[in-house]
Design an enzyme around this catalytic site. Structure first.
Site, PDB file in Angstrom:
ATOM      1  N   LYS A  75     -51.180 -32.530 -46.261  1.00 19.22           N
ATOM      2  CA  LYS A  75     -51.182 -32.523 -44.799  1.00 19.22           C
ATOM      3  C   LYS A  75     -52.612 -32.535 -44.256  1.00 19.22           C
ATOM      4  O   LYS A  75     -53.482 -31.829 -44.741  1.00 19.22           O
ATOM      5  CB  LYS A  75     -50.449 -31.278 -44.303  1.00 19.22           C
ATOM      6  CG  LYS A  75     -50.452 -31.089 -42.795  1.00 19.22           C
ATOM      7  CD  LYS A  75     -49.698 -29.831 -42.403  1.00 19.22           C
ATOM      8  CE  LYS A  75     -49.730 -29.619 -40.892  1.00 19.22           C
ATOM      9  NZ  LYS A  75     -48.946 -28.430 -40.481  1.00 19.22           N
ATOM     10  N   HIS A 127     -42.776 -31.352 -29.835  1.00 22.73           N
ATOM     11  CA  HIS A 127     -44.227 -31.433 -30.101  1.00 22.73           C
ATOM     12  C   HIS A 127     -44.845 -32.737 -29.605  1.00 22.73           C
ATOM     13  O   HIS A 127     -45.773 -33.263 -30.217  1.00 22.73           O
ATOM     14  CB  HIS A 127     -44.512 -31.230 -31.597  1.00 22.73           C
ATOM     15  CG  HIS A 127     -45.857 -30.609 -31.855  1.00 22.73           C
ATOM     16  ND1 HIS A 127     -46.422 -30.518 -33.103  1.00 22.73           N
ATOM     17  CD2 HIS A 127     -46.765 -30.055 -31.007  1.00 22.73           C
ATOM     18  CE1 HIS A 127     -47.587 -29.921 -33.040  1.00 22.73           C
ATOM     19  NE2 HIS A 127     -47.824 -29.630 -31.770  1.00 22.73           N
ATOM     20  N   ASP A 182     -43.278 -30.710 -42.484  1.00 26.75           N
ATOM     21  CA  ASP A 182     -44.218 -30.313 -43.555  1.00 26.75           C
ATOM     22  C   ASP A 182     -43.609 -30.320 -44.955  1.00 26.75           C
ATOM     23  O   ASP A 182     -44.156 -29.680 -45.862  1.00 26.75           O
ATOM     24  CB  ASP A 182     -44.794 -28.915 -43.288  1.00 26.75           C
ATOM     25  CG  ASP A 182     -45.836 -28.899 -42.185  1.00 26.75           C
ATOM     26  OD1 ASP A 182     -45.867 -29.845 -41.380  1.00 26.75           O
ATOM     27  OD2 ASP A 182     -46.616 -27.933 -42.115  1.00 26.75           O
ATOM     28  N   ASP A 195     -42.083 -35.393 -41.729  1.00 26.08           N
ATOM     29  CA  ASP A 195     -43.070 -36.013 -40.841  1.00 26.08           C
ATOM     30  C   ASP A 195     -44.375 -36.341 -41.551  1.00 26.08           C
ATOM     31  O   ASP A 195     -45.119 -37.226 -41.124  1.00 26.08           O
ATOM     32  CB  ASP A 195     -43.315 -35.157 -39.590  1.00 26.08           C
ATOM     33  CG  ASP A 195     -43.721 -33.726 -39.899  1.00 26.08           C
ATOM     34  OD1 ASP A 195     -43.710 -33.331 -41.085  1.00 26.08           O
ATOM     35  OD2 ASP A 195     -44.037 -32.983 -38.943  1.00 26.08           O
ATOM     36  N   LYS A 229     -37.429 -29.521 -33.027  1.00 26.41           N
ATOM     37  CA  LYS A 229     -38.843 -29.599 -32.650  1.00 26.41           C
ATOM     38  C   LYS A 229     -39.143 -30.885 -31.882  1.00 26.41           C
ATOM     39  O   LYS A 229     -38.682 -31.959 -32.251  1.00 26.41           O
ATOM     40  CB  LYS A 229     -39.695 -29.520 -33.916  1.00 26.41           C
ATOM     41  CG  LYS A 229     -41.172 -29.787 -33.707  1.00 26.41           C
ATOM     42  CD  LYS A 229     -41.952 -29.591 -34.983  1.00 26.41           C
ATOM     43  CE  LYS A 229     -43.394 -30.039 -34.840  1.00 26.41           C
ATOM     44  NZ  LYS A 229     -44.204 -29.726 -36.033  1.00 26.41           N
ATOM     45  N   CYS A 276     -48.396 -33.518 -37.397  1.00 26.60           N
ATOM     46  CA  CYS A 276     -47.115 -33.565 -36.688  1.00 26.60           C
ATOM     47  C   CYS A 276     -47.075 -34.497 -35.483  1.00 26.60           C
ATOM     48  O   CYS A 276     -46.298 -35.456 -35.453  1.00 26.60           O
ATOM     49  CB  CYS A 276     -46.725 -32.160 -36.244  1.00 26.60           C
ATOM     50  SG  CYS A 276     -46.660 -30.944 -37.580  1.00 26.60           S
TER      51      CYS A 276
END
EC number: 3.1.6.1
Length: 590
Positions: A370, A139, A39, A345, A137, A78
């Site tokens: 985002k 995800h 982010d 990302d 991370k 993400c």
């Protein structure tokens, strides 16, 4: 016998030359360190124009390498962005998209995940003899049919070593003032359950053997008591804190729930340990930050130290962690043969606020953020590449590039081959980075919001310098003219909350990078030509899309039986972090 000596000598020379050649080939393969922040806005870094946020280590990395100023994420959220990064393919090709509003992996109890038939950059490098590690991370999913099958674990995608968070930070993860108290209470409760279970087994065996005389009602009541106790415990722990905010080392859960404020520091230590263990061999390290995603868990050392509240504190802490990783690369003598790549990302989260406090990133002059599929602020991200002696220091590249380019780039530098049975959308960056070509290999880039095409970017090869961008769909801002979707927290991709444009909105990013004034036939002589060119390219692109299952639609629904558990369900709270030793060995799997 004398004539044989030259032959023996020549054989030895050839053998030595072959050995040297083989050694030289090995040396030419760089170590690869990929750093991805969560982010982070492109406007949050000093090297991208921010003069109030302190990011000295990332700024140094930019001075020592190449800085990409039109580096584009394949998605503005993400899970799809990371799948594209790992595979070099648009998320629509792998099915890491949704036709609804749930556009990321929702929790660890869903069977959705990156399809196992996708080839990741880790799998590609592993075939080239690299040791591969992922820290941070993930995800990209975890389980499919049971809470322990871990079908979407990083080990199934080419990584030899994993330590990190299989999900992503959510607001429930931090702060958690009751964590330690509940861990202690759970330990006592589990002991109570075990004692009652032993008593039930003893009484049942005794009654069946005729040793004791107890009514069956008592035994059944004790069994019912255990079930009710477990159900009450499970019902009181429905928050994502207990089921999603956890850490794993290999296949083992080490903290559930995790201490979010210390997780980042532990991950940096893991990264340094990984670098040390593999300093004598060729390796890939993908360091995937939890920073700077909300709720922004920050240590006391950085809390209150920036000019931008908790978000600024978190960014500056992240920068210090980048510095520690870069220092470790230097300390272990890896600097000159290590390609380091840094990015985010997707763009910063404009709508992340707590009262009047801004908890999301800044996207500089670029519109949107985002969750917005087409606007530049959601998809233009930092991109820095350092490889001493191979990539010129201090170079600036304005050509359009993509996160999807990393897979073909690492394939190129490692001597690997790209899969031939599928479309790879990324392009090898090395000719551009080294100055051997003037223009990016990309002529068109397609910008999706979930499964919906929102915009197309066209980069003509005529040296005009123009970068055309046509928007077919744009989000409806809430409130109007606010620049974000503050009512829904994230902008939508379809329906009444978007505007459809026919003809599409057209911008030339070389003249209007903020996308503030759409061009018209009256203001741009090439308007109709560009719109037609883009439409033809879009049609050709859509013909290459093979229908697949959308992982983030029907499969993105929670199943209770998939919730990961470090103990005996539902008593799943644990802290094994101090007990678990780091796995070592040739493949590092555990």
């Amino acid at each position: 016998m004398r004539p044989r000596r030259p032959l023996v000598f020549m054989s030895l020379v050839c053998a030595l030359l072959n050995t040297c050649q083989a050694h030289r080939v090995h040396d030419d393969k760089p170590n690869i360190v990929l750093i991805m922040v969560d982010d982070l806005g492109i406007g949050d870094l000093g090297c991208y124009g921010n003069d109030t946020m302190r990011t000295p280590h990332i700024d140094r990395l930019a001075r020592e390498g190449v800085r990409l100023t039109q580096h584009i994420s394949a998605a503005s959220l993400c899970s799809p962005s990371r799948s594209a990064f790992l595979t070099g393919r648009y998320p629509i090709r792998s099915g890491m998209v949704s036709s609804g509003n749930r556009r990321v992996i929702q929790n660890l109890a869903v069977p959705a995940g990156l399809p196992l038939n996708e080839t990741t950059l880790a799998a590609l490098l592993k075939k080239q003899g690299y040791s591969t590690g992922l820290i941070g991370k993930w995800h990209q999913g975890l389980n499919c049919d049971s809470r322990s099958d871990q079908c979407h674990h990083p080990y199934n995608y080419g990584f030899d070593y994993y330590y990190g968070m299989p999900f992503t930070l959510v607001d429930s993860c931090w702060p958690d003032p009751s964590r330690n108290t509940e861990l202690a209470f759970e330990s006592q409760l589990w002991l109570c359950v075990q004692l009652v279970a032993i008593a039930i087994l003893t009484l049942t065996f005794g009654k069946l053997s005729g040793w004791v005389s107890v009514p069956w009602l008592l035994i059944f009541s004790m069994i019912l008591f255990i079930f009710l106790l477990g159900y009450a415990w499970f019902s009181s722990h429905t928050s994502p804190l207990y089921w999603d905010c956890l850490l794993m080392r290999g296949h083992e859960i080490t903290e559930q729930p995790m201490k979010a404020e210390r997780a980042g520091s532990i991950m940096v230590k893991e990264a340094i340990s990984f670098l040390e263990r593999h300093s004598k061999e060729t390796f890939l390290l993908f360091f995937s930050f939890l920073h700077v995603h909300t709720p922004l868990p920050t240590t006391d050392d950085f809390t209150g130290t920036s000019k931008h509240g908790l978000y600024g504190d978190n960014v500056e802490e992240m920068d210090s962690m980048v510095g520690k990783i870069l220092d470790a690369i230097d300390d272990f003598g890896l600097r000159n043969n290590t390609l380091v790549y840094f990015t985010s990302d997707h763009g910063g989260h404009l709508e992340a606020r707590r009262g009047h406090a801004q908890l999301g990133g800044w996207n500089g002059i670029y519109k949107g953020g985002k969750g917005m599929g087409g606007w530049e602020g959601g998809i233009r991200v930092p991109g820095i590449v350092r490889w001493p002696g191979k990539v010129p220091a201090g170079r600036l590249i304005k050509e359009p590039t993509s996160l999807m380019d990393i897979l073909p780039t690492v394939a190129s530098v490692s001597g690997g081959s790209l899969p031939q049975d599928r479309v790879i959308d990324g392009r090898d960056l090395m000719p551009l980075l080294q100055g051997n070509v003037r223009h990016s290999e990309h002529e068109f880039l397609f910008h999706y919001c979930g499964s919906y095409l929102h915009a197309v970017r066209w980069i003509p090869k005529d040296d005009s310098g123009s970068v055309w961008k046509a928007h077919y769909v744009t989000p409806v801002f809430q409130p109007p003219a606010s620049g974000g979707c503050y009512v829904t927290s994230l902008c939508r991709c379809f329906g009444e909350q978007v505007t459809y444009h026919n003809p599409p909105l057209l911008f030339d990013l070389s003249r209007d990078p903020s996308e503030s004034t759409p061009l018209t036939p009256a203001t741009e002589p090439l308007h109709d030509f560009v719109i037609k060119k883009v439409a033809n390219a879009l049609k050709e692109h859509q013909e290459t899309i093979v229908p697949v299952t959308y992982q983030l639609s029907e499969l993105n629904q929670g199943r209770t039986w998939l919730k990961p558990c470090c103990g005996v369900f539902p008593f799943c709270l644990c802290d094994k972090e101090e007990e678990v030793s780091q796995p070592r060995g040739p493949n590092e799997k555990r």
